[in-house]
Design a protein around this motif. Structure first.
Motif, PDB file in Angstrom:
ATOM      1  N   LEU A   6      46.233  39.253  34.550  1.00 32.57           N
ATOM      2  CA  LEU A   6      45.955  38.510  35.775  1.00 32.57           C
ATOM      3  C   LEU A   6      44.510  38.692  36.232  1.00 32.57           C
ATOM      4  CD1 LEU A   6      49.185  39.042  37.933  1.00 32.57           C
ATOM      5  CD2 LEU A   6      48.347  36.899  36.977  1.00 32.57           C
ATOM      6  N   SER A   7      44.063  39.960  36.257  1.00 34.67           N
ATOM      7  CA  SER A   7      42.701  40.220  36.727  1.00 34.67           C
ATOM      8  C   SER A   7      41.671  39.648  35.770  1.00 34.67           C
ATOM      9  CB  SER A   7      42.475  41.727  36.909  1.00 34.67           C
ATOM     10  OG  SER A   7      42.650  42.420  35.694  1.00 34.67           O
ATOM     11  N   THR A   8      41.999  39.649  34.465  1.00 36.37           N
ATOM     12  CA  THR A   8      41.066  39.086  33.489  1.00 36.37           C
ATOM     13  C   THR A   8      40.949  37.575  33.657  1.00 36.37           C
ATOM     14  OG1 THR A   8      41.575  40.841  31.901  1.00 36.37           O
ATOM     15  CG2 THR A   8      40.549  38.845  31.034  1.00 36.37           C
ATOM     16  N   VAL A   9      42.100  36.906  33.801  1.00 30.69           N
ATOM     17  CA  VAL A   9      42.086  35.449  33.989  1.00 30.69           C
ATOM     18  C   VAL A   9      41.319  35.086  35.256  1.00 30.69           C
ATOM     19  CG1 VAL A   9      43.523  33.437  34.480  1.00 30.69           C
ATOM     20  CG2 VAL A   9      44.194  35.038  32.679  1.00 30.69           C
ATOM     21  N   ILE A  10      41.603  35.818  36.340  1.00 30.21           N
ATOM     22  CA  ILE A  10      40.904  35.550  37.601  1.00 30.21           C
ATOM     23  C   ILE A  10      39.415  35.818  37.449  1.00 30.21           C
ATOM     24  CG2 ILE A  10      40.625  36.334  39.986  1.00 30.21           C
ATOM     25  CD1 ILE A  10      43.665  36.841  39.992  1.00 30.21           C
ATOM     26  N   SER A  11      39.072  36.891  36.737  1.00 29.12           N
ATOM     27  CA  SER A  11      37.662  37.231  36.550  1.00 29.12           C
ATOM     28  C   SER A  11      36.940  36.193  35.714  1.00 29.12           C
ATOM     29  CB  SER A  11      37.531  38.608  35.899  1.00 29.12           C
ATOM     30  OG  SER A  11      36.191  38.993  35.798  1.00 29.12           O
ATOM     31  N   PHE A  12      37.645  35.595  34.755  1.00 32.52           N
ATOM     32  CA  PHE A  12      37.029  34.540  33.954  1.00 32.52           C
ATOM     33  C   PHE A  12      36.622  33.357  34.842  1.00 32.52           C
ATOM     34  CE2 PHE A  12      39.319  35.788  29.766  1.00 32.52           C
ATOM     35  CZ  PHE A  12      38.341  36.750  29.544  1.00 32.52           C
ATOM     36  N   VAL A  13      37.378  33.154  35.919  1.00 32.37           N
ATOM     37  CA  VAL A  13      37.009  32.119  36.889  1.00 32.37           C
ATOM     38  C   VAL A  13      35.961  32.656  37.860  1.00 32.37           C
ATOM     39  CG1 VAL A  13      37.886  30.601  38.697  1.00 32.37           C
ATOM     40  CG2 VAL A  13      39.300  31.077  36.683  1.00 32.37           C
ATOM     41  N   TYR A  14      36.146  33.894  38.251  1.00 29.17           N
ATOM     42  CA  TYR A  14      35.328  34.519  39.292  1.00 29.17           C
ATOM     43  C   TYR A  14      33.881  34.758  38.857  1.00 29.17           C
ATOM     44  CZ  TYR A  14      34.104  38.228  42.696  1.00 29.17           C
ATOM     45  OH  TYR A  14      33.508  39.006  43.655  1.00 29.17           O
ATOM     46  N   THR A  15      33.701  35.290  37.637  1.00 24.39           N
ATOM     47  CA  THR A  15      32.358  35.679  37.195  1.00 24.39           C
ATOM     48  C   THR A  15      31.393  34.496  37.104  1.00 24.39           C
ATOM     49  OG1 THR A  15      33.243  37.596  36.008  1.00 24.39           O
ATOM     50  CG2 THR A  15      31.044  36.840  35.373  1.00 24.39           C
ATOM     51  N   PRO A  16      31.774  33.364  36.501  1.00 24.56           N
ATOM     52  CA  PRO A  16      30.827  32.235  36.493  1.00 24.56           C
ATOM     53  C   PRO A  16      30.450  31.757  37.888  1.00 24.56           C
ATOM     54  CG  PRO A  16      32.604  31.861  34.923  1.00 24.56           C
ATOM     55  CD  PRO A  16      32.991  33.050  35.741  1.00 24.56           C
ATOM     56  N   ILE A  17      31.435  31.747  38.800  1.00 29.69           N
ATOM     57  CA  ILE A  17      31.133  31.349  40.175  1.00 29.69           C
ATOM     58  C   ILE A  17      30.170  32.340  40.799  1.00 29.69           C
ATOM     59  CG2 ILE A  17      32.126  31.016  42.487  1.00 29.69           C
ATOM     60  CD1 ILE A  17      34.692  30.049  41.119  1.00 29.69           C
TER      61      ILE A  17
END
Length: 516
Positions: A19-30
């Motif tokens: 979950l945290s990895t998937v969210i981070s994949f969205v979060y980091t580019p933003i």
């Protein structure tokens, strides 16, 4: 029905990681897009400094688990209460020291951040350093309560709290970034979550686990125990310090030599490696109390050997899939995720180097826990110090010449020689683990990886996904191929049983719902 806490903890660890990895994949580019290379680089420059300050824990957490396990095995309730009091006092003092040092450093920003950063970047770095210092200082006394939950193997509660913190933090921060808030808001939000999770852990320990403390008076026997614990903690501390510096020194070298943009390029690649590492430790972390209990009860070495090999194979199967999957789709993914196709190839090779290196060290994470439980971790601490020195000496000229890629090469060379080759010699000759048998079991898995390896290389050469859907589709197809090959040619009966147990528990629930 009684919950298997170890199994539940391991499963929830992976759920949390995914979950945290998937969210981070969205979060980091933003985050990179909103902050820009400069501010993101400053943010990443401050993080290692806080990591260094956090090392002032001196390995107390490992000592707490080890000695509490001894008292628990002996059913010494007064000793457990007194140990709780000792460690709460020690952690509170250390948190205060971290606060003082961090705030002092913040008044010397031009020295700490070097000459490659602009005045505005230094000012921002100072502000972030102060907020993060308060956060780090608070985590020290909270750690006593988190460790108490770990000792009692209440992994269900522990992982749910950790999962909430890891998932909710970026979910709240993403809209804040889109609204115009920046790195200062990120650090403040992280501080808020530290406070909230600390309150929850303290409440659980006090009201559910009935934790009690005794603050003296201390006898000569207690002071003898303190001296013994200090000797134990000293080498744990050296090992933790050296390992953290070893994995963060590349960012420091890049910041000093090339500036914030080089740090950002490297950090995106190293962030992939961090996700990779979290998958490796999910199983071994929940086994820490069990290892200490086996050692405290003087159980036969073959039981530790069996656990070491069993966990190592599971980690190798999982990490092998992630590594080869990244070989297949990594370039396209990093071009999308890193917000820049220009750096995608460089980041791809940096990430592959770091992941390949960590594959061989992190299938043996349980070995570190075994060493500490047996109080035989002195060699590891000094070996890691030698690895760090070698890493710096190799990485400096390579960093000058090839920037982040050169730093990654230096880290890989030093780590494979020290943390793998020499450490395995010590495991076998001094600890008594059957290392030849361990590697025999690991190498039995390699033939089943041959077809997935060839497929991953061909995909990397001929297929370049340009959307997240393309990346996800190729990754899913590769995972199916890898899983089939591993099931048919690699897994043993125990490993297949883990899979079938999960499937059998899931299928009846589905049939029951259909009947209703």
């Amino acid at each position: 029905m009684k919950v298997n806490q170890v199994r539940a903890g391991a499963v929830l660890s992976y759920v949390s990681i995914i979950l945290s990895t998937v969210i981070s994949f969205v979060y980091t580019p933003i985050m990179i897009g909103r902050l820009g290379d400069s501010e993101y680089g400053v943010y990443q420059f401050v993080l290692p400094i806080i990591s260094y300050l956090s090392l002032l824990s001196f390995g107390l957490g490992s000592a707490y688990v080890r000695y509490y396990s001894r008292f628990k095995a002996a059913d010494d309730r007064d000793g457990m209460r007194k140990l709780n009091g000792m460690f709460l006092l020690a952690y509170t003092v250390q948190g205060t020291v971290v606060l003082i040092i961090g705030l002092w450093l913040s008044y010397h920003g031009s020295v700490i951040f070097g000459t490659k950063l602009t005045a505005e970047e230094v000012t921002l770095g100072v502000k972030l350093l102060r907020i993060m210092t308060v956060n780090a200082a608070l985590t020290f006394p909270i750690t006593v309560f988190e460790s108490y939950v770990t000792i009692h193997e209440r992994y269900l509660f522990q992982k749910i709290v950790a999962m909430g913190k890891q998932v909710l933090n970026p979910l709240i921060m993403i809209p804040l970034l889109l609204m115009g808030y920046r790195s200062v808001a990120m650090t403040v939000l992280s501080l808020i979550f530290t406070i909230l999770s600390g309150i929850i852990n303290i409440g659980y320990c006090v009201f559910k686990l009935k934790i009690t403390f005794r603050f003296g008076p201390y006898t000569s026997h207690d002071f003898k125990l303190i001296r013994e614990m200090f000797s134990f903690m000293l080498y744990v501390f050296i090992g933790i310090v050296v390992e953290n510096i070893n994995w963060s020194i590349d960012r420091q070298l890049l910041g000093w030599i090339h500036g914030s943009t080089a740090v950002t390029v490297y950090t995106v690649a190293s962030q992939v490696n961090i996700y990779f590492l979290t998958f490796a430790t999910a199983v071994s972390n929940v086994l820490t109390p069990q290892v200490h209990r086996l050692v405290a009860e003087a159980r036969p070495m073959r039981e530790l050997d069996a656990m070491f090999t069993k966990v190592g194979r599971l980690q190798f199967i999982l990490l092998g899939c992630i590594l080869l999957g990244f070989v297949a789709v990594g370039r396209g993914f990093l071009a999308l995720w890193g917000q820049s196709a220009a750096y995608a190839d460089t980041r791809y090779w940096i990430a592959l180097l770091l992941m390949f290196t960590c594959l061989w060290t992190n299938i043996q994470t349980l070995g570190t826990i075994i060493q500490q439980a047996m109080n035989m971790h002195k060699f590891r601490s000094f070996l890691y110090l030698a690895v760090l020195i070698g890493n710096i000496l190799i990485s400096i000229p390579l960093c000058w010449k090839w920037e982040g890629l050169g730093s990654a090469i230096g880290t890989a060379i030093a780590t494979l020689i020290g943390n793998v080759t020499l450490m395995n010699w010590y495991y076998h000759k001094r600890i008594g683990l059957n290392i030849p048998m361990f590697w025999k079991h690991i190498f039995h898995l390699l033939p089943s990886m041959l077809l997935p390896f060839i497929a991953a290389v061909l995909l990397a050469i001929y297929v370049y996904p340009t959307s997240y859907f393309g990346v996800a589709g190729i990754a899913a197809a590769f995972a199916l191929l890898y899983g089939a090959c591993m099931w048919l040619f690699g897994m043993n009966r125990y490993e297949r049983g883990l899979v079938t147990t999960i499937v059998r528990k899931f299928l009846p629930a589905r049939r029951g719902r259909r009947r209703r």
